[in-house]
Design an enzyme around this catalytic site. Structure first.
Site, PDB file in Angstrom:
ATOM      1  N   GLY A  29      15.243 -24.761 -14.743  1.00 44.07           N
ATOM      2  CA  GLY A  29      16.252 -25.066 -13.732  1.00 44.07           C
ATOM      3  C   GLY A  29      17.492 -25.748 -14.272  1.00 44.07           C
ATOM      4  O   GLY A  29      18.477 -25.881 -13.557  1.00 44.07           O
ATOM      5  N   CYS A 237      10.245  -0.998   8.393  1.00 44.96           N
ATOM      6  CA  CYS A 237      11.165  -0.056   7.764  1.00 44.96           C
ATOM      7  C   CYS A 237      11.069   1.283   8.486  1.00 44.96           C
ATOM      8  O   CYS A 237       9.977   1.787   8.737  1.00 44.96           O
ATOM      9  CB  CYS A 237      10.800   0.123   6.286  1.00 44.96           C
ATOM     10  SG  CYS A 237      11.712   1.445   5.480  1.00 44.96           S
ATOM     11  N   CYS A 240       9.457   3.890   5.684  1.00 47.62           N
ATOM     12  CA  CYS A 240       8.090   3.784   5.162  1.00 47.62           C
ATOM     13  C   CYS A 240       7.199   2.885   6.000  1.00 47.62           C
ATOM     14  O   CYS A 240       6.050   2.647   5.659  1.00 47.62           O
ATOM     15  CB  CYS A 240       8.114   3.271   3.724  1.00 47.62           C
ATOM     16  SG  CYS A 240       8.453   1.503   3.645  1.00 47.62           S
ATOM     17  N   CYS A 262      14.064  -0.373   3.868  1.00 48.22           N
ATOM     18  CA  CYS A 262      13.815  -1.314   2.778  1.00 48.22           C
ATOM     19  C   CYS A 262      15.024  -1.380   1.872  1.00 48.22           C
ATOM     20  O   CYS A 262      15.581  -0.355   1.482  1.00 48.22           O
ATOM     21  CB  CYS A 262      12.661  -0.829   1.891  1.00 48.22           C
ATOM     22  SG  CYS A 262      11.071  -0.873   2.676  1.00 48.22           S
ATOM     23  N   CYS A 268      10.210   1.391  -1.335  1.00 51.14           N
ATOM     24  CA  CYS A 268      10.150   2.305  -0.192  1.00 51.14           C
ATOM     25  C   CYS A 268       9.629   3.671  -0.636  1.00 51.14           C
ATOM     26  O   CYS A 268       8.757   4.259   0.000  1.00 51.14           O
ATOM     27  CB  CYS A 268      11.552   2.425   0.421  1.00 51.14           C
ATOM     28  SG  CYS A 268      11.549   2.992   2.125  1.00 51.14           S
TER      29      CYS A 268
END
Lengths: 288, 265, 227
Positions: A29, A237, A240, A262, A268
């Site tokens: 970080g 979605c 899908c 998606c 997807c």
């Protein structure tokens, strides 16, 4: 092959970037300054991510490049071609087959493994920048772990909007020490930041590299009584039928009809190949 | 001296020893020493150029002095020379046990953050993570400094000078500091506003048992707020003692001049 | 309770040619608990000055000023403040008014300073203000707008709110009518009866004859004129 050195950058530059990456992995970080090179694409087009990928790639790697989850946008295509030309590495659109994935503003839906590296493109690496414009001050705040101001920002959001309004680039605390900007991924993706793969972040214009090693604690900042929620639209979605993926909203015609698909195109496609079908979809085999 | 009332067990809250700050050949402040006990309010008066602000800033750790010690009786480790503290420790002290009220509220507030956020910042900086509680405490403190809590979400840029100063005080006192440094706290405010602010400071100091060091050029402020007084001229302390004694029976020539120059209305 | 040993006081005016004004020297006096001593002497002889030296408001040039166990002439500011809070009360000739503080709270303050709960402190303050004939409608107002006599009575009430073991009273009956004067003398006698050591300055001869057990003429402490 071309006249370029492998992956465009000279070896000394790659060493310099790798040192920065190692430092970043050692201090999760923490933003490591590095001498960002001139790249054959302008600032704002992923030069940081490209430099990190270039220093990371070996000839045996398989590279995937996505932009907002899609493999076929201009950005993703041109960066992928760049590495095909200068490094000659194999490339793929399938997340599970890639060893290095460079991404702009999304984390793939498929869970990543210990054998993979995820490289993020970062515009503004400093999470405190909008509250404290002075670099001298933000460096001090990070080194002294003075993050009160970060919570002031969240407090202000709640007092003005009733909730924490930040929806992307949602700040996180890494290994209980550094507050980090995870790049402009939607906050939906924040829980995925705790993963098995190595995560590297490159900001070319701002000249910073940071990193999150595998299995590192990454906690999204919040208040006890306003806990972090990785929200998503409550639609499946339309192609899908996935209920758990991040969706893009697409306007279909002038009457305003829309579909939700998606954002991760490979995810997807893989689901449709398995036979999942959404409201507007056809299985993969039937698409022209 | 202290053996008379048998209080030698009480440790001074702050011990300043031979504090000196030079600006090249010019004296900022020289060889200033005193002890401040819990609950005492010390006034430092002087005219422009007397060194009083230099002294205050050197004590508060804003500008490192050239010589001397500023020993504070910390809760965890007892008396510690704050000048030798690491920066994180000193900054932590500045958020918890110490407070600094600036002459201009703008220097002590975040003007683009709401009043509630300004007061809550110190709470969040020491680990406050419950929005509701932070907001409740902020509203409570707004009440204590006589600002309507309906203004909790307003920015200080929308407040009058007196309100900004009171907000600055609330922001500083919310974590219950033991020592407050004040630099001309009523400077630049209208007279009626000053009176209200002084009265507020007086009651807060007593309610919270605060120790304070107040720098001012206004003798009326020290008469009202300070138990003790140091008079400074050209970087030196020329006289010190009980406030009413120094003001009513000044011994030093400069103090006599200062006191006699004040216009009575 | 109060004992002065060889105390002297002078003023040096540095900005007026360093003029030295001697006020008193070789002051020796003692006041025991329950005793009231009156200071007498011509105007300007130093009665108020002496009182202020005992209170610590003026700095003694030499000698010991013992109040209880504390030598006020050598004490630290915080010791004097503690003394003034717990032991030594002072009713001066003038009330120093703090804006915005109600008369009731001005009188209650000495009790609050020693930790008395606010209700009890205000009750005592109310009874004193009533005894001194301050109308109730004035109790919640700041004394800034009161008449001189009313301010003085608020001042006196404050002096008697807390049972100080030692009390200094500078002209407590000045500008009071007969009724209020009698009240103040009654308060003084009450303080004596509970064992307070009192030093008072009274221009009113009848008043001082009534409450004082002995007198000290401060002219006796005037500096000797150089031969």
């Amino acid at each position: 092959m071309s006249d370029y050195n492998f992956a465009y950058l000279d070896e000394q530059t790659k060493r310099m970037i790798r040192r920065a990456i190692l430092k970043g992995l050692a201090v999760p970080g923490y933003q490591v300054p590095f001498a960002s090179r001139e790249m054959p694409m302008p600032y704002g087009w992923g030069t940081g991510g490209v430099q990190v990928s270039a220093a990371t790639l070996t000839p045996d790697d398989t590279l995937k490049v996505i932009d907002q989850g899609a493999d076929d946008t201009t950005n993703a295509v041109s960066i992928r071609k760049f590495f095909e030309r200068t490094a000659g590495v194999a490339t793929t659109e399938e997340t599970t087959k890639a060893s290095v994935i460079q991404t702009r503003h999304r984390i793939p839906e498929a869970e990543l493994t210990e054998d993979q590296i995820l490289v993020y493109q970062v515009p503004i690496p400093e999470p405190l920048r909008f509250l404290e414009p002075r670099e001298t001050e933000t460096r001090k705040m990070h080194s002294l772990e003075e993050y009160g101001l970060m919570h002031v920002k969240l407090y202000e959001d709640i007092s003005q909007h009733g909730d924490i309004a930040t929806s992307y680039a949602y700040p996180v605390k890494v290994e209980d020490r550094y507050v980090m900007d995870p790049s402009p991924i939607p906050k939906f993706d924040n829980p995925k930041l705790e993963m098995a793969a190595i995560q590297l972040f490159g900001a070319g214009r701002e000249q910073r590299i940071y990193a999150v090693p595998p299995y590192t604690r990454v906690v999204s900042l919040d208040f006890e009584d306003y806990p972090f929620e990785a929200t998503k639209a409550d639609h499946p979605c339309d192609l899908c039928n996935s209920e758990d993926s991040y969706l893009d909203e697409v306007i279909l015609d002038d009457a305003g009809s829309r579909m939700f698909v998606c954002s991760d195109t490979d995810y997807c496609r893989a689901r449709r190949a398995e036979g999942h079908v959404g409201r507007l979809g056809e299985t993969e085999g039937e698409a022209a | 001296m202290s053996s008379q009332t048998g209080d030698q067990e009480m440790t001074p809250l702050l011990q300043v020893n031979a504090l000196t700050k030079m600006y090249g050949p010019r004296i900022g402040c020289k060889d200033v020493s005193f002890d401040l006990y819990p609950g005492e309010v010390m006034g430092i008066v002087g005219e422009s150029g007397s060194g009083k602000s230099t002294l205050l800033n050197a004590m508060a750790g804003h500008h490192p002095p050239d010589r001397g010690e500023v020993v504070f009786d910390t809760r965890a480790d007892g008396p510690v020379d704050t000048l030798k503290m690491s920066e994180p420790e000193r900054r932590m002290l500045g958020r918890t046990d110490w407070a600094f009220v600036h002459q201009h509220a703008r220097d002590g507030l975040r003007m683009s953050v709401s009043a509630g956020g300004n007061i809550g910042e110190r709470l969040m900086a020491v680990g406050g993570r419950h929005y509701g509680e932070i907001r409740t405490q902020a509203a409570d403190w707004l009440g204590r400094v006589e600002i309507s809590d309906s203004r909790i979400d307003d920015r200080p840029s929308a407040f009058s000078g007196g309100m900004q100063q009171r907000l600055q005080i609330a922001r500083n006192l919310v974590t219950g500091p033991r020592l407050v440094f004040m630099d001309e706290p009523t400077g630049g405010l209208d007279v009626s506003v000053q009176a209200r602010l002084l009265d507020l400071l007086r009651s807060l100091v007593r309610e919270m048992g605060l120790s304070a060091i107040i720098v001012t050029h206004d003798l009326a402020v020290v008469r009202l707020l300070a138990d003790r007084l140091m008079v400074m001229k050209d970087g030196h302390v020329v006289e010190s003692g009980l406030t009413d004694q120094v003001l009513d029976d000044p011994q030093h020539a400069y103090t006599q001049l200062l006191v006699s120059s004040v216009l009575q209305v | 309770m109060i004992e002065l040993e060889n105390v002297s006081k002078s003023f040096t005016l540095h900005n007026q040619g360093s003029a030295v004004i001697p006020v008193m020297e070789r002051v020796n006096l003692a006041v025991a608990a329950g005793e009231c001593v009156g200071l007498v002497g011509a105007s300007g002889a130093g009665k108020s000055t002496l009182m202020r030296v005992i209170y610590g408001n003026y700095l003694a040039a030499s000698g010991r000023v013992m109040v209880g166990d504390l030598d006020v002439a050598q004490a630290e500011p915080r010791q004097i403040i503690a003394l003034r809070r717990d032991t030594l009360g002072y009713v001066s000739q003038f009330l120093r008014v703090v804006p915005r503080v109600a008369a009731l709270d001005v009188v209650a303050e000495p009790l609050l300073a020693v930790g008395t709960p606010i209700e009890a402190a205000r009750d005592k303050a109310a009874s004193l203000l009533a005894e001194l004939n301050i109308p109730e409608r004035l109790w919640s107002l700041s004394p800034t707008t009161f008449s001189g006599g009313e301010q003085q009575r608020v001042n006196i009430a404050r002096g008697f709110a807390y049972d100080y073991p030692a009390l200094l009273l500078d002209e407590p009956t000045a500008s009071l009518d007969a009724k209020n004067r009698a009240t103040v003398l009654r308060l003084i006698e009450g303080a004596k009866a509970r064992g307070a050591a009192i030093i008072g300055i009274f221009h009113d001869e009848a008043a001082r004859d009534q409450v004082c057990d002995s007198f000290i003429d401060v002219s006796a402490f005037s500096p000797q004129v150089a031969a």
